[in-house]
Motif scaffolding. Structure first.
Motif, PDB file in Angstrom:
ATOM      1  N   ALA A 139       0.826  -1.201   0.000  1.00  0.00           N
ATOM      2  CA  ALA A 139       0.000   0.000   0.000  1.00  0.00           C
ATOM      3  C   ALA A 139       0.864   1.257   0.000  1.00  0.00           C
ATOM      4  CB  ALA A 139      -0.916   0.006   1.230  1.00  0.00           C
ATOM      5  N   ARG A 140       0.326   2.300  -0.566  1.00  0.00           N
ATOM      6  CA  ARG A 140       0.973   3.605  -0.519  1.00  0.00           C
ATOM      7  C   ARG A 140       0.673   4.242   0.825  1.00  0.00           C
ATOM      8  NH1 ARG A 140      -1.125   2.572  -5.377  1.00  0.00           N
ATOM      9  NH2 ARG A 140      -3.182   3.404  -4.801  1.00  0.00           N
ATOM     10  N   LEU A 141       1.693   4.772   1.473  1.00  0.00           N
ATOM     11  CA  LEU A 141       1.524   5.402   2.772  1.00  0.00           C
ATOM     12  C   LEU A 141       1.297   6.897   2.561  1.00  0.00           C
ATOM     13  CD1 LEU A 141       1.585   4.410   5.718  1.00  0.00           C
ATOM     14  CD2 LEU A 141       3.962   5.156   5.827  1.00  0.00           C
ATOM     15  N   LEU A 142       0.135   7.363   2.968  1.00  0.00           N
ATOM     16  CA  LEU A 142      -0.237   8.765   2.789  1.00  0.00           C
ATOM     17  C   LEU A 142      -0.311   9.421   4.166  1.00  0.00           C
ATOM     18  CD1 LEU A 142      -3.165   8.196   0.244  1.00  0.00           C
ATOM     19  CD2 LEU A 142      -0.727   8.554  -0.259  1.00  0.00           C
ATOM     20  N   PRO A 143       0.746  10.110   4.586  1.00  0.00           N
ATOM     21  CA  PRO A 143       0.775  10.703   5.929  1.00  0.00           C
ATOM     22  C   PRO A 143      -0.304  11.765   6.114  1.00  0.00           C
ATOM     23  CG  PRO A 143       2.970  10.664   4.935  1.00  0.00           C
ATOM     24  CD  PRO A 143       1.988  10.357   3.843  1.00  0.00           C
ATOM     25  N   ILE A 144      -0.824  11.859   7.309  1.00  0.00           N
ATOM     26  CA  ILE A 144      -1.747  12.924   7.679  1.00  0.00           C
ATOM     27  C   ILE A 144      -0.896  14.073   8.212  1.00  0.00           C
ATOM     28  CG2 ILE A 144      -3.606  13.600   9.241  1.00  0.00           C
ATOM     29  CD1 ILE A 144      -4.578  10.691   9.139  1.00  0.00           C
ATOM     30  N   GLU A 145      -0.972  15.201   7.568  1.00  0.00           N
ATOM     31  CA  GLU A 145      -0.090  16.321   7.926  1.00  0.00           C
ATOM     32  C   GLU A 145      -0.367  16.835   9.338  1.00  0.00           C
ATOM     33  OE1 GLU A 145       2.483  17.252   6.236  1.00  0.00           O
ATOM     34  OE2 GLU A 145       2.041  15.795   4.663  1.00  0.00           O
ATOM     35  N   ALA A 204      -3.398   4.134   4.365  1.00  0.00           N
ATOM     36  CA  ALA A 204      -2.779   3.148   3.480  1.00  0.00           C
ATOM     37  C   ALA A 204      -3.713   2.979   2.287  1.00  0.00           C
ATOM     38  CB  ALA A 204      -2.591   1.818   4.211  1.00  0.00           C
ATOM     39  N   GLU A 205      -3.206   3.299   1.098  1.00  0.00           N
ATOM     40  CA  GLU A 205      -4.016   3.233  -0.123  1.00  0.00           C
ATOM     41  C   GLU A 205      -3.527   2.085  -0.986  1.00  0.00           C
ATOM     42  OE1 GLU A 205      -5.636   6.817  -2.657  1.00  0.00           O
ATOM     43  OE2 GLU A 205      -3.644   6.264  -3.399  1.00  0.00           O
ATOM     44  N   PHE A 206      -4.454   1.244  -1.446  1.00  0.00           N
ATOM     45  CA  PHE A 206      -4.063   0.043  -2.186  1.00  0.00           C
ATOM     46  C   PHE A 206      -5.149  -0.372  -3.162  1.00  0.00           C
ATOM     47  CE2 PHE A 206      -6.241  -1.084   1.667  1.00  0.00           C
ATOM     48  CZ  PHE A 206      -7.065  -2.135   1.333  1.00  0.00           C
ATOM     49  N   GLU A 207      -4.756  -1.186  -4.132  1.00  0.00           N
ATOM     50  CA  GLU A 207      -5.692  -1.701  -5.123  1.00  0.00           C
ATOM     51  C   GLU A 207      -6.073  -3.143  -4.748  1.00  0.00           C
ATOM     52  OE1 GLU A 207      -6.463   0.590  -7.336  1.00  0.00           O
ATOM     53  OE2 GLU A 207      -4.867   1.895  -6.566  1.00  0.00           O
ATOM     54  N   LEU A 208      -7.363  -3.391  -4.655  1.00  0.00           N
ATOM     55  CA  LEU A 208      -7.847  -4.736  -4.351  1.00  0.00           C
ATOM     56  C   LEU A 208      -9.347  -4.778  -4.627  1.00  0.00           C
ATOM     57  CD1 LEU A 208      -6.656  -7.413  -3.236  1.00  0.00           C
ATOM     58  CD2 LEU A 208      -7.513  -6.761  -0.990  1.00  0.00           C
ATOM     59  N   LYS A 259       7.814   4.193  15.999  1.00  0.00           N
ATOM     60  CA  LYS A 259       6.876   4.955  15.174  1.00  0.00           C
ATOM     61  C   LYS A 259       6.596   4.311  13.820  1.00  0.00           C
ATOM     62  CE  LYS A 259       6.538   7.795  18.513  1.00  0.00           C
ATOM     63  NZ  LYS A 259       5.340   7.675  19.394  1.00  0.00           N
ATOM     64  N   ARG A 260       7.133   3.122  13.586  1.00  0.00           N
ATOM     65  CA  ARG A 260       6.816   2.393  12.361  1.00  0.00           C
ATOM     66  C   ARG A 260       5.680   1.391  12.556  1.00  0.00           C
ATOM     67  NH1 ARG A 260      12.772   0.221  11.422  1.00  0.00           N
ATOM     68  NH2 ARG A 260      12.480   0.048  13.690  1.00  0.00           N
ATOM     69  N   GLY A 283       8.737   0.565   4.096  1.00  0.00           N
ATOM     70  CA  GLY A 283       9.304   1.345   3.007  1.00  0.00           C
ATOM     71  C   GLY A 283       9.143   2.819   3.338  1.00  0.00           C
ATOM     72  N   LYS A 284       9.857   3.664   2.608  1.00  0.00           N
ATOM     73  CA  LYS A 284       9.786   5.092   2.909  1.00  0.00           C
ATOM     74  C   LYS A 284       8.375   5.627   2.743  1.00  0.00           C
ATOM     75  CE  LYS A 284      11.830   9.553   1.672  1.00  0.00           C
ATOM     76  NZ  LYS A 284      12.791  10.271   0.790  1.00  0.00           N
ATOM     77  N   ASN A 285       7.713   5.198   1.691  1.00  0.00           N
ATOM     78  CA  ASN A 285       6.359   5.672   1.410  1.00  0.00           C
ATOM     79  C   ASN A 285       5.392   4.516   1.181  1.00  0.00           C
ATOM     80  OD1 ASN A 285       7.033   8.584   1.289  1.00  0.00           O
ATOM     81  ND2 ASN A 285       8.235   7.958  -0.498  1.00  0.00           N
ATOM     82  N   SER A 286       5.689   3.373   1.771  1.00  0.00           N
ATOM     83  CA  SER A 286       4.844   2.201   1.546  1.00  0.00           C
ATOM     84  C   SER A 286       4.738   1.355   2.804  1.00  0.00           C
ATOM     85  CB  SER A 286       5.394   1.354   0.397  1.00  0.00           C
ATOM     86  OG  SER A 286       6.662   0.817   0.734  1.00  0.00           O
ATOM     87  N   ILE A 287       3.717   0.499   2.791  1.00  0.00           N
ATOM     88  CA  ILE A 287       3.506  -0.407   3.914  1.00  0.00           C
ATOM     89  C   ILE A 287       2.801  -1.648   3.385  1.00  0.00           C
ATOM     90  CG2 ILE A 287       1.255   0.592   4.560  1.00  0.00           C
ATOM     91  CD1 ILE A 287       2.192   0.206   7.519  1.00  0.00           C
ATOM     92  N   THR A 288       3.159  -2.809   3.909  1.00  0.00           N
ATOM     93  CA  THR A 288       2.549  -4.058   3.476  1.00  0.00           C
ATOM     94  C   THR A 288       1.369  -4.403   4.376  1.00  0.00           C
ATOM     95  OG1 THR A 288       4.649  -4.900   2.621  1.00  0.00           O
ATOM     96  CG2 THR A 288       2.927  -6.521   3.072  1.00  0.00           C
ATOM     97  N   LEU A 289       0.233  -4.686   3.742  1.00  0.00           N
ATOM     98  CA  LEU A 289      -0.957  -5.147   4.460  1.00  0.00           C
ATOM     99  C   LEU A 289      -1.211  -6.588   4.045  1.00  0.00           C
ATOM    100  CD1 LEU A 289      -3.340  -2.080   3.870  1.00  0.00           C
ATOM    101  CD2 LEU A 289      -1.662  -2.403   5.700  1.00  0.00           C
ATOM    102  N   ASP A 290      -1.071  -7.498   4.977  1.00  0.00           N
ATOM    103  CA  ASP A 290      -1.296  -8.908   4.683  1.00  0.00           C
ATOM    104  C   ASP A 290      -2.570  -9.354   5.383  1.00  0.00           C
ATOM    105  OD1 ASP A 290      -1.268 -11.589   4.165  1.00  0.00           O
ATOM    106  OD2 ASP A 290       0.850 -11.874   4.619  1.00  0.00           O
ATOM    107  N   PHE A 291      -3.660  -9.380   4.640  1.00  0.00           N
ATOM    108  CA  PHE A 291      -4.955  -9.721   5.229  1.00  0.00           C
ATOM    109  C   PHE A 291      -5.083 -11.199   5.557  1.00  0.00           C
ATOM    110  CE2 PHE A 291      -5.742  -5.730   2.954  1.00  0.00           C
ATOM    111  CZ  PHE A 291      -6.279  -4.978   3.993  1.00  0.00           C
TER     112      PHE A 291
END
Length: 206
Positions: A80-86, A109-113, A131-132, A160-168
């Protein structure tokens, strides 16, 4: 100790296990991946069946023989793309007993599924030192059917710097799915998905 605090205890253990076990999953064979998921599920069963901090009562434990899961499907492990909340805010998340627990609204976390783009809110415990690490409570089209109506959880770690893995495939039930005496965080409205996540733990039935 309040029973809702036990959720945090198991969450810490799951985060550590997940981080170590899946650090190099991208380079793993399909067989190795399945084996690791199966080992985690076995560990989860043993905790629920035998651990003193299990949400099951002693009477429940005597008749408890297994947890029920969907078949392991690597398609439900997504990057997923990690989209920080400012402007991060504190969210008072309602619990099933009517009380509230405070978390930081960290990022999305934004992802295609499921043929669409999905976005889930990642929360962070107020006392989280790494904080990760994030807490993800969600519900989907399987909730209140094949899976627990109050949603399911994932403990995830930024990889990742701008990513995160979601394993459902690692999605698990809150304690209140086994025992209503426990207080569990309710998924925020942002995390009510329209798609069916046919992965992870199914509903517990005595």
């Amino acid at each position: 100790m309040k029973k809702s605090n036990y959720i945090l205890l198991i969450a810490v253990g799951l985060v550590v296990i997940t981080a170590v076990a899946y650090m190099f999953t991208a380079a793993e064979s399909p067989e190795s991946y399945v084996e690791k998921i199966e080992k985690e599920r076995e560990r989860q069963f043993k905790f629920i069946r035998f651990n003193i901090e299990s949400p099951l009562t002693e009477e429940q434990k005597r008749g408890f023989t297994k947890l029920t899961f969907y078949d392991i499907n690597p398609a439900y492990k997504v990057k997923a793309r990690l989209l920080p909340i400012e402007n991060k805010k504190v969210r008072e998340v309602p619990l099933t007993d009517g009380s509230k627990q405070r978390y930081i609204e960290h990022s999305f976390a934004e992802f295609e599924l499921g043929g669409r783009t999905n976005k889930l809110l990642l929360l962070q415990a107020m006392d989280e030192t790494d904080k990760r690490n994030f807490f993800l409570a969600f519900a989907d089209a399987t909730s209140a059917g094949e899976t627990y109506g109050g949603g399911r959880y994932l403990n995830v770690r930024q990889d990742g710097k701008n990513s995160i893995t979601l394993d459902f495939n690692l999605a698990f039930n809150p304690y209140c799915a086994y025992n209503p005496d426990y207080a569990c965080p309710i998924p925020p409205k942002e995390n009510l998905l329209e798609i069916a996540l046919e992965a992870g733990e199914k509903n517990y039935k005595e």
